[in-house]
Design a protein around this motif. Sequence first.
Motif, PDB file in Angstrom:
ATOM      1  N   ASN A 119      13.905  14.755 -46.969  1.00 14.77           N
ATOM      2  CA  ASN A 119      13.540  14.118 -45.695  1.00 14.77           C
ATOM      3  C   ASN A 119      12.819  12.784 -45.876  1.00 14.77           C
ATOM      4  O   ASN A 119      12.592  12.069 -44.910  1.00 14.77           O
ATOM      5  CB  ASN A 119      12.755  15.098 -44.815  1.00 14.77           C
ATOM      6  CG  ASN A 119      11.608  15.741 -45.559  1.00 14.77           C
ATOM      7  OD1 ASN A 119      10.596  15.108 -45.804  1.00 14.77           O
ATOM      8  ND2 ASN A 119      11.788  17.000 -45.940  1.00 14.77           N
TER       9      ASN A 119
ATOM     10  N   CYS B  27       6.457  17.586 -40.772  1.00 13.73           N
ATOM     11  CA  CYS B  27       6.402  16.209 -41.258  1.00 13.73           C
ATOM     12  C   CYS B  27       6.552  15.198 -40.123  1.00 13.73           C
ATOM     13  O   CYS B  27       7.464  15.290 -39.306  1.00 13.73           O
ATOM     14  CB  CYS B  27       7.481  15.982 -42.304  1.00 13.73           C
ATOM     15  SG  CYS B  27       7.265  14.411 -43.163  1.00 13.73           S
TER      16      CYS B  27
ATOM     17  N   CYS C 265       6.627  11.827 -40.928  1.00 15.24           N
ATOM     18  CA  CYS C 265       6.929  10.556 -41.594  1.00 15.24           C
ATOM     19  C   CYS C 265       7.885   9.748 -40.707  1.00 15.24           C
ATOM     20  O   CYS C 265       8.428  10.254 -39.723  1.00 15.24           O
ATOM     21  CB  CYS C 265       7.516  10.790 -42.989  1.00 15.24           C
ATOM     22  SG  CYS C 265       9.251  11.293 -42.994  1.00 15.24           S
TER      23      CYS C 265
ATOM     24  N   CYS D 228      11.337  11.593 -40.299  1.00 13.16           N
ATOM     25  CA  CYS D 228      11.310  12.851 -39.539  1.00 13.16           C
ATOM     26  C   CYS D 228      10.959  12.586 -38.073  1.00 13.16           C
ATOM     27  O   CYS D 228      11.619  13.093 -37.157  1.00 13.16           O
ATOM     28  CB  CYS D 228      10.318  13.831 -40.160  1.00 13.16           C
ATOM     29  SG  CYS D 228      10.869  14.497 -41.752  1.00 13.16           S
TER      30      CYS D 228
HETATM   31 ZN    ZN Z   1       9.439  13.531 -43.308  1.00 19.32          ZN
END
Ligand code: ZN
Length: 313
Positions: free
Chosen positions: A282, A19, A21, A24
């Motif tokens: 997360n 990930c 994002c 993260c």
């Molecule tokens: Zn993430």
Amino acid sequence: MKILVLGSGAGGGFPQWNCNCRLCAGQRQGALTAHARTQSSIAVSADGESWVLLNASPDIGTQIRNHPQLHPRRHGESQRNTPIKAVVLMDAQIDHVTGLLGLREGPCIDLYATPCVFEDLTTGLPLLNVLQHYCGTRWHMVPVAGDQSSAEFEIAGFPTLRFTAIAIPGKAPPYSPHRREQVAGDNIALVIEDTTDGRRLFYSPGLAEVGDQELRWMRDADCLLVDGTFWAEDEMQAAGLSDKSAAEMGHLPQIASASRAGMVDVMKATQAQRKVLIHINNSNPILDEGSAQRRLLAAHGIEVAYDGMEITP
Ligand code: ZN
Ligand code: MLT
Ligand code: MN
């Protein structure tokens, strides 16, 4: 009673391996004040010597390595031994059960779970069949099924702890025969009372809804350790991470939406001394310690569990 948070993240942990994002990536780059988290599991003890695991996360090897309380003891008659005496499962989800495989080198596992969870773990995800070829498991049936929505039970070696399993709204895993229609026992919460001082923990890392029943148990607890997966109902969709809502995944988010009150409202309606969120996904902005969401929780006396956190209810 002593509680040790081994893992405070949801499935995938934080940061999640695949990930990128904001959260993260921010954690990896050190752009946020945010601690990495392994997948959710806690250990409970009466004396600090013997421990019961509540859920067995796929990160169990790292978790045991990071917590000396769970290391083998020097004084044992054998060089190979463990202070982990039993495992209780809250459901049959991958992030809560696959750590059982990581215990295969040890003694036969004393396993406490509901009939549905034993069914899932011998059919859709047949971990227990596999373990028969290694350490094996001793089954202790927690009778939450059908009309029986709660059950008190004991765990050998923990005479001062009283355990109560409670059927709660949630979701069976995708590989379960009950995926589409939840049955009693697919998901439980656990109340643990220390009979020496009457202190009570309410533990529920996956809680889809809080109705009157759940609220009653929560109001009786001194410490709440509950579902902190999502901040908002559509958080995964808004971040472009998934098309599923919190409700579809079986989690009550922290803030209210048009359709329902949030976990913060629920916690405000209880008197517990410790109110702690665990199983943080997360995607949840509360992972960022500098966030406005984190300040809002703090204003309501709500804590966010971290790996290694020790709690005495
Ligand atoms: Zn993430
Ligand atoms: C969940 O509780 O919804 C999970 O963390 C999902 C997963 O393990 O993949
Ligand atoms: Mn999960």
